[in-house]
Motif scaffolding. Structure first.
Motif, short mmCIF file in Angstrom:
data_model
loop_
_atom_site.label_atom_id
_atom_site.label_comp_id
_atom_site.label_asym_id
_atom_site.label_seq_id
_atom_site.Cartn_x
_atom_site.Cartn_y
_atom_site.Cartn_z
N THR A 6 13.14 -0.09 7.90
CA THR A 6 14.22 0.11 6.93
C THR A 6 13.64 0.31 5.53
O THR A 6 14.16 1.11 4.75
CB THR A 6 15.19 -1.09 6.91
OG1 THR A 6 14.49 -2.29 6.55
CG2 THR A 6 15.85 -1.28 8.26
N HIS A 7 12.55 -0.38 5.23
CA HIS A 7 11.93 -0.17 3.92
C HIS A 7 11.28 1.20 3.85
O HIS A 7 11.29 1.84 2.78
CB HIS A 7 10.89 -1.25 3.65
CG HIS A 7 10.44 -1.31 2.22
ND1 HIS A 7 11.27 -1.69 1.19
CD2 HIS A 7 9.26 -0.98 1.65
CE1 HIS A 7 10.61 -1.62 0.05
NE2 HIS A 7 9.39 -1.19 0.29
N ALA A 8 10.76 1.68 4.96
CA ALA A 8 10.20 3.03 5.00
C ALA A 8 11.28 4.07 4.71
O ALA A 8 11.04 5.08 4.04
CB ALA A 8 9.55 3.29 6.35
N TYR B 280 0.81 -1.21 0.00
CA TYR B 280 0.00 0.00 0.00
C TYR B 280 0.85 1.27 0.00
O TYR B 280 0.34 2.35 -0.33
CB TYR B 280 -0.92 0.00 1.22
CG TYR B 280 -1.81 -1.23 1.29
CD1 TYR B 280 -2.74 -1.50 0.29
CD2 TYR B 280 -1.69 -2.13 2.35
CE1 TYR B 280 -3.54 -2.63 0.36
CE2 TYR B 280 -2.49 -3.27 2.42
CZ TYR B 280 -3.41 -3.51 1.42
OH TYR B 280 -4.20 -4.63 1.48
N GLY B 281 2.13 1.15 0.34
CA GLY B 281 2.99 2.32 0.38
C GLY B 281 3.72 2.61 -0.91
O GLY B 281 4.42 3.62 -1.01
N GLU B 282 3.58 1.75 -1.90
CA GLU B 282 4.33 1.94 -3.15
C GLU B 282 3.43 2.37 -4.31
O GLU B 282 3.63 1.97 -5.45
CB GLU B 282 5.10 0.67 -3.50
CG GLU B 282 6.22 0.38 -2.52
CD GLU B 282 7.25 -0.59 -3.08
OE1 GLU B 282 7.01 -1.13 -4.17
OE2 GLU B 282 8.29 -0.81 -2.42
N ILE B 283 2.44 3.18 -4.01
CA ILE B 283 1.57 3.72 -5.05
C ILE B 283 2.07 5.10 -5.45
O ILE B 283 3.02 5.62 -4.87
CB ILE B 283 0.11 3.79 -4.56
CG1 ILE B 283 0.00 4.74 -3.36
CG2 ILE B 283 -0.41 2.40 -4.21
CD1 ILE B 283 -1.42 5.00 -2.93
N SER B 284 1.42 5.71 -6.42
CA SER B 284 1.88 7.00 -6.94
C SER B 284 1.20 8.20 -6.27
O SER B 284 1.40 9.33 -6.68
CB SER B 284 1.64 7.07 -8.45
OG SER B 284 0.27 6.88 -8.75
N ASP B 285 0.38 7.95 -5.25
CA ASP B 285 -0.28 9.02 -4.51
C ASP B 285 0.58 9.38 -3.30
O ASP B 285 0.67 8.62 -2.34
CB ASP B 285 -1.67 8.57 -4.07
CG ASP B 285 -2.49 9.68 -3.43
OD1 ASP B 285 -1.95 10.40 -2.56
OD2 ASP B 285 -3.67 9.84 -3.79
N GLN C 192 1.01 7.59 0.36
CA GLN C 192 2.31 7.01 0.69
C GLN C 192 2.77 7.49 2.06
O GLN C 192 3.21 6.70 2.90
CB GLN C 192 3.34 7.42 -0.35
CG GLN C 192 3.37 6.54 -1.59
CD GLN C 192 4.54 6.90 -2.49
OE1 GLN C 192 4.78 8.06 -2.79
NE2 GLN C 192 5.28 5.91 -2.91
N ARG C 193 2.66 8.78 2.27
CA ARG C 193 3.11 9.35 3.54
C ARG C 193 2.27 8.82 4.71
O ARG C 193 2.79 8.61 5.81
CB ARG C 193 3.06 10.88 3.50
CG ARG C 193 4.13 11.49 2.58
CD ARG C 193 4.08 13.00 2.58
NE ARG C 193 5.08 13.56 1.69
CZ ARG C 193 6.35 13.78 2.02
NH1 ARG C 193 6.75 13.52 3.25
NH2 ARG C 193 7.20 14.29 1.16
#
Length: 237
Positions: free
Chosen positions: A147-149, A115-120, A124-125
């Motif tokens: 770490t991925h964040a 869910y964090g790797e979208i273009s919005d 994302q934040r």
């Protein structure tokens, strides 16, 4: 009572039943297919309701909720983009799942890597902030998602201060010996990228003196990095 054989049923009745069945099937096939809509995602139930409904099996309930949530974007042959979802509702679902199963890692993995790797950017934040807040609850267990964040903030949002904030949180809070050195060193590398060499030197020197680095090869590598930083500072006063 003995059941009568079907041959005992009058033929007009059988014909009427068959006709009714045919009409019902025809009506069903004539209906337009259900199209999944993002707003169909309901708010997550309260934690107390979920605990009662789990019948003493909160982990099983958490896993079932996660399966439902992941399957939500693929309904009746129609795919929903993650970007269409209501991320406020989505966050409540992920929160409830973690509350039911605090040791579970997958909700945080989903938040950062799905869910964090979208273009919005706003969504994302929201997901990265969710991961950050949940990381602080149990940093020695949840450092991997953090770490991925850091990487998402650095390379997708191009927000170096945010990436540094997350990396600093790992260094500050993930103190277990099970947390690898590379995770604790992320802030140092970011400071180098930001050309804040003096800050990177201070941080690296403090890490070496803290006693957290127990592997002699890693310690030598970091000593070499410290020497290289010092040389860079001399060349770029």
């Amino acid at each position: 009572m003995r059941e009568r054989p079907i041959s005992a049923v009058p033929k007009p009745v059988l014909l009427l039943l068959a006709l009714s069945f045919f009409v019902q099937i025809s009506w069903f096939l004539a209906q337009p297919p259900h199209i999944a809509k993002a707003e169909d995602l309901m708010p997550a139930p309260s934690l107390s309701t979920l605990k009662i409904s789990s019948f003493g099996e909160p982990i099983a309930m958490a896993k079932g909720m996660m399966l439902y949530l992941q399957a939500f974007d693929n309904q009746a042959g129609h795919n929903l983009s993650f970007q269409q979802l209501d991320y406020i509702k989505l966050e409540t679902w992920l929160t409830r799942i973690l509350e039911l199963d605090p040791a579970g890692q997958y909700p945080l993995f989903a938040a950062s890597r799905l869910y964090g790797e979208i273009s919005d950017e706003n969504k994302q934040r929201r997901m990265l902030d969710f991961v950050y807040r949940q990381f602080l609850v149990d940093p020695n267990r949840r450092w991997k998602s953090m770490t991925h964040a850091v990487l998402l903030a650095r390379h997708r949002l191009h927000d170096m201060p945010l990436a540094r904030k997350y990396a600093h949180a790992i260094l500050l809070h993930a103190t277990s010996s099970d947390v690898p050195g590379w995770a604790k060193q992320m802030e140092i590398f970011l400071l180098e990228d930001m050309n804040e060499l003096q800050s990177a030197k201070i941080l690296l020197g403090g890490l070496l003196q803290s006693g957290q680095i127990t592997d002699k090869y890693e310690y030598r590598f970091l000593e070499q990095r410290l020497t290289e930083l010092e040389q860079k500072i001399k060349m770029n006063p």
